[in-house]
Design a protein around this motif. Structure first.
Motif, PDB file in Angstrom:
ATOM      1  N   HIS A  18      -4.120  -9.720   5.381  1.00 28.70           N
ATOM      2  CA  HIS A  18      -4.037  -8.677   6.160  1.00 28.70           C
ATOM      3  C   HIS A  18      -4.240  -8.144   6.634  1.00 28.70           C
ATOM      4  N   LYS A  19      -5.353  -7.591   6.568  1.00 22.98           N
ATOM      5  CA  LYS A  19      -6.373  -7.038   7.273  1.00 22.98           C
ATOM      6  C   LYS A  19      -5.584  -4.976   7.064  1.00 22.98           C
ATOM      7  N   GLY A  20      -4.459  -4.706   5.772  1.00 23.47           N
ATOM      8  CA  GLY A  20      -4.517  -3.180   5.234  1.00 23.47           C
ATOM      9  C   GLY A  20      -3.160  -2.682   6.006  1.00 23.47           C
ATOM     10  N   SER A  21      -2.301  -4.342   6.353  1.00 25.21           N
ATOM     11  CA  SER A  21      -1.397  -4.184   8.009  1.00 25.21           C
ATOM     12  C   SER A  21      -0.187  -4.500   6.865  1.00 25.21           C
ATOM     13  N   MET A  22       1.260  -4.145   6.532  1.00 22.74           N
ATOM     14  CA  MET A  22       2.324  -3.974   6.369  1.00 22.74           C
ATOM     15  C   MET A  22       2.992  -5.398   7.088  1.00 22.74           C
ATOM     16  N   GLU A  23       2.545  -4.947   8.473  1.00 26.08           N
ATOM     17  CA  GLU A  23       3.448  -5.672   9.702  1.00 26.08           C
ATOM     18  C   GLU A  23       2.730  -7.289   9.778  1.00 26.08           C
ATOM     19  N   ILE A  24       1.452  -7.256   9.126  1.00 21.78           N
ATOM     20  CA  ILE A  24       1.031  -8.687   9.781  1.00 21.78           C
ATOM     21  C   ILE A  24       1.430  -9.467   8.422  1.00 21.78           C
ATOM     22  N   ALA A  25       1.304  -8.599   6.935  1.00 18.51           N
ATOM     23  CA  ALA A  25       1.648  -9.199   5.304  1.00 18.51           C
ATOM     24  C   ALA A  25       3.504 -10.228   5.631  1.00 18.51           C
ATOM     25  N   HIS A  26       4.368  -9.182   6.753  1.00 15.38           N
ATOM     26  CA  HIS A  26       5.078  -9.821   6.755  1.00 15.38           C
ATOM     27  C   HIS A  26       4.977 -10.893   7.544  1.00 15.38           C
ATOM     28  N   GLU A  27       4.511 -10.963   8.427  1.00 16.44           N
ATOM     29  CA  GLU A  27       4.572 -11.678   8.952  1.00 16.44           C
ATOM     30  C   GLU A  27       3.653 -13.191   8.393  1.00 16.44           C
ATOM     31  N   MET A  28       2.963 -12.797   7.901  1.00 14.36           N
ATOM     32  CA  MET A  28       2.402 -13.947   6.872  1.00 14.36           C
ATOM     33  C   MET A  28       3.023 -14.505   5.751  1.00 14.36           C
ATOM     34  N   ILE A  29       4.442 -14.084   5.408  1.00 15.69           N
ATOM     35  CA  ILE A  29       4.851 -14.272   4.610  1.00 15.69           C
ATOM     36  C   ILE A  29       6.077 -15.552   4.656  1.00 15.69           C
ATOM     37  N   ALA A  30       6.441 -14.898   6.524  1.00 13.41           N
ATOM     38  CA  ALA A  30       7.171 -16.112   6.544  1.00 13.41           C
ATOM     39  C   ALA A  30       6.708 -17.110   7.518  1.00 13.41           C
ATOM     40  N   THR A  31       5.783 -16.879   7.868  1.00 16.90           N
ATOM     41  CA  THR A  31       4.845 -18.291   8.598  1.00 16.90           C
ATOM     42  C   THR A  31       4.251 -18.997   7.196  1.00 16.90           C
ATOM     43  N   ALA A  32       4.060 -18.490   6.013  1.00 10.87           N
ATOM     44  CA  ALA A  32       3.668 -19.450   4.835  1.00 10.87           C
ATOM     45  C   ALA A  32       5.189 -20.387   4.611  1.00 10.87           C
ATOM     46  N   ALA A  33       6.334 -19.176   4.654  1.00 11.02           N
ATOM     47  CA  ALA A  33       7.704 -19.577   3.882  1.00 11.02           C
ATOM     48  C   ALA A  33       8.059 -20.952   5.116  1.00 11.02           C
ATOM     49  N   THR A  34       8.222 -20.239   6.290  1.00  5.64           N
ATOM     50  CA  THR A  34       9.216 -21.068   6.741  1.00  5.64           C
ATOM     51  C   THR A  34       7.935 -22.906   7.975  1.00  5.64           C
ATOM     52  N   TYR A  35       6.973 -22.543   8.379  1.00 10.59           N
ATOM     53  CA  TYR A  35       6.492 -23.058   8.769  1.00 10.59           C
ATOM     54  C   TYR A  35       5.550 -24.045   8.152  1.00 10.59           C
ATOM     55  N   ARG A  76     -12.306  -1.075   0.102  1.00 12.02           N
ATOM     56  CA  ARG A  76     -11.612  -1.661  -0.265  1.00 12.02           C
ATOM     57  C   ARG A  76     -10.346  -0.803  -0.387  1.00 12.02           C
ATOM     58  N   GLU A  77     -10.256   0.703  -0.072  1.00  9.18           N
ATOM     59  CA  GLU A  77      -9.051   1.367  -0.041  1.00  9.18           C
ATOM     60  C   GLU A  77      -8.568   1.140   0.942  1.00  9.18           C
ATOM     61  N   PHE A  78      -9.451   0.715   2.190  1.00 12.57           N
ATOM     62  CA  PHE A  78      -7.926   0.446   3.423  1.00 12.57           C
ATOM     63  C   PHE A  78      -7.274  -0.719   3.216  1.00 12.57           C
ATOM     64  N   LEU A  79      -8.147  -1.567   2.357  1.00 13.86           N
ATOM     65  CA  LEU A  79      -7.713  -2.531   2.657  1.00 13.86           C
ATOM     66  C   LEU A  79      -5.970  -2.828   1.095  1.00 13.86           C
ATOM     67  N   GLU A  80      -5.739  -1.381   0.347  1.00 15.37           N
ATOM     68  CA  GLU A  80      -5.214  -1.590  -0.605  1.00 15.37           C
ATOM     69  C   GLU A  80      -3.710  -1.754  -0.677  1.00 15.37           C
ATOM     70  N   PHE A  81      -2.450  -1.842  -1.224  1.00 17.07           N
ATOM     71  CA  PHE A  81      -1.420  -2.246  -0.696  1.00 17.07           C
ATOM     72  C   PHE A  81      -0.706  -1.177  -1.983  1.00 17.07           C
ATOM     73  N   THR A  82       0.080  -0.383  -1.667  1.00 16.46           N
ATOM     74  CA  THR A  82       0.449   0.209  -3.053  1.00 16.46           C
ATOM     75  C   THR A  82       1.418  -0.024  -3.854  1.00 16.46           C
ATOM     76  N   LEU A  83       1.876   0.442  -5.250  1.00 20.04           N
ATOM     77  CA  LEU A  83       2.816  -0.402  -6.033  1.00 20.04           C
ATOM     78  C   LEU A  83       4.518  -0.726  -5.282  1.00 20.04           C
ATOM     79  N   GLU A  84       4.762   0.483  -4.107  1.00 20.42           N
ATOM     80  CA  GLU A  84       5.687   0.623  -3.365  1.00 20.42           C
ATOM     81  C   GLU A  84       5.443  -0.245  -2.326  1.00 20.42           C
ATOM     82  N   GLN A  85       4.634  -0.517  -1.616  1.00 21.91           N
ATOM     83  CA  GLN A  85       4.281  -2.356  -0.691  1.00 21.91           C
ATOM     84  C   GLN A  85       4.582  -3.166  -1.682  1.00 21.91           C
ATOM     85  N   HIS A  86       3.725  -3.416  -2.604  1.00 19.02           N
ATOM     86  CA  HIS A  86       4.161  -4.867  -3.111  1.00 19.02           C
ATOM     87  C   HIS A  86       5.617  -4.903  -3.129  1.00 19.02           C
TER      88      HIS A  86
END
Length: 295
Positions: A18-35, A76-86
């Motif tokens: 996701h390259k540290g981006s919640m926006e990209i992570a959201h798109e990846m979840i949607a793509t994995a699920a729907t496409y 590594r810190e740049f790519l890490e999501f917090t618990l709230e983000q998880h």
């Protein structure tokens, strides 16, 4: 060895792609699920200060072209999501009706992810001998514990499974045949390890899976034919993106075709229930009507 009773589950491992981006992570979840029609997406959780020594944390990234920081620790810190983000990732997974999961790389991360109560938590090959973390998961997490066996000796395998048996958690344990490399050449995938794991541990654990870091999707269908009940592959939106895992990952069309093919192979892994199937009877009447009966 028996047959698979359940359709194999496909895990799209987002990891840090996701390259540290919640926006990209959201798109990846949607793509994995729907496409892609995957069953599970998997992220990673690390406490980098716990995992890395001060020297490792402050050292430059071994491949600077893939780094998101001045040091490996910053990367590594740049790519890490917090618990709230998880928590947010888990909510998005619920919205898209795909299972959320995470690999935990250390005790702190295991404690954090346990508070989210996912259905499964993954122990990566690199951490499968972290006894403190395994013990915490056995004692505090009621879901499935999935564990990869890359970089692991047969003696260590037995030690791990025996530990889960002592904790009475072996029937919640899913083992993955895995070769740790990025990417892995075909001759090092060693698919017959799936058969060995079935023979050695099949009755002692819940299931056997396959975690692949190879190129293409042909091998995964073969893993299903060898009775792997879980198929895990790295997933990215673009294999040319900066980062060490993208090149060994599948893009959306690859994951979609993999899920399609693995589930088709599962359906085909059956025996004839009668000598002449219904689908054959019409053809038999048409094509074999003039055959001379044997005396």
């Amino acid at each position: 060895m028996g047959t698979i009773k359940k359709e194999p589950k496909i895990i799209a491992e987002i990891g840090c792609n996701h390259k540290g981006s919640m926006e990209i992570a959201h798109e990846m979840i949607a793509t994995a699920a729907t496409y892609c029609k995957a069953d599970v997406v998997k992220f990673q959780k690390r406490c980098n200060r716990e995992l890395l020594s001060e020297e490792e944390y402050n050292a430059p990234h071994p491949h600077p072209e893939n780094s998101y920081g001045k040091t490996y620790g910053e990367h590594r810190e740049f790519l890490e999501f917090t618990l709230e983000q998880h928590k947010q990732l888990q909510e998005w997974c619920k919205e898209y009706n795909i299972e959320y999961s995470t690999s935990v790389w250390d005790l702190t991360s295991a404690k954090e992810i346990c508070t989210l109560h996912p259905k499964l938590i993954k122990v990566p090959s690199a951490c499968n001998l972290n006894k403190d973390m395994l013990e915490y998961l056995c004692d505090n997490f009621s879901g499935e514990i999935h564990l990869s066996l890359g970089m692991t000796t047969k003696e260590e395998e037995e030690m791990i499974i025996s530990f889960f048996e002592q904790k009475k958690r072996n029937q919640d344990l899913v083992l993955y045949s895995c070769t740790s490399g990025y990417p892995v050449p075909f001759e090092d995938i060693c698919l017959n390890e799936i058969t060995r794991l079935h023979h050695t541990f099949g009755k002692r654990v819940k299931a056997i899976g396959f975690s692949g870091h190879h190129l293409g999707i042909a091998v995964d269908s073969a893993a299903v034919a060898l009775k792997a009940e879980w198929i895990e592959r790295h997933f990215t939106l673009d294999r040319t993106w900066k980062g060490t895992d993208h090149a060994a990952s599948l893009e959306p069309d690859g994951v979609r075709k993999l899920a399609r093919d693995c589930k088709a192979v599962f359906k085909a892994l059956s025996s004839k229930k009668e000598d002449i199937l219904d689908i054959e009877k019409v053809q038999r009447d048409k094509l074999k009507k003039n055959q001379v009966r044997w005396s």
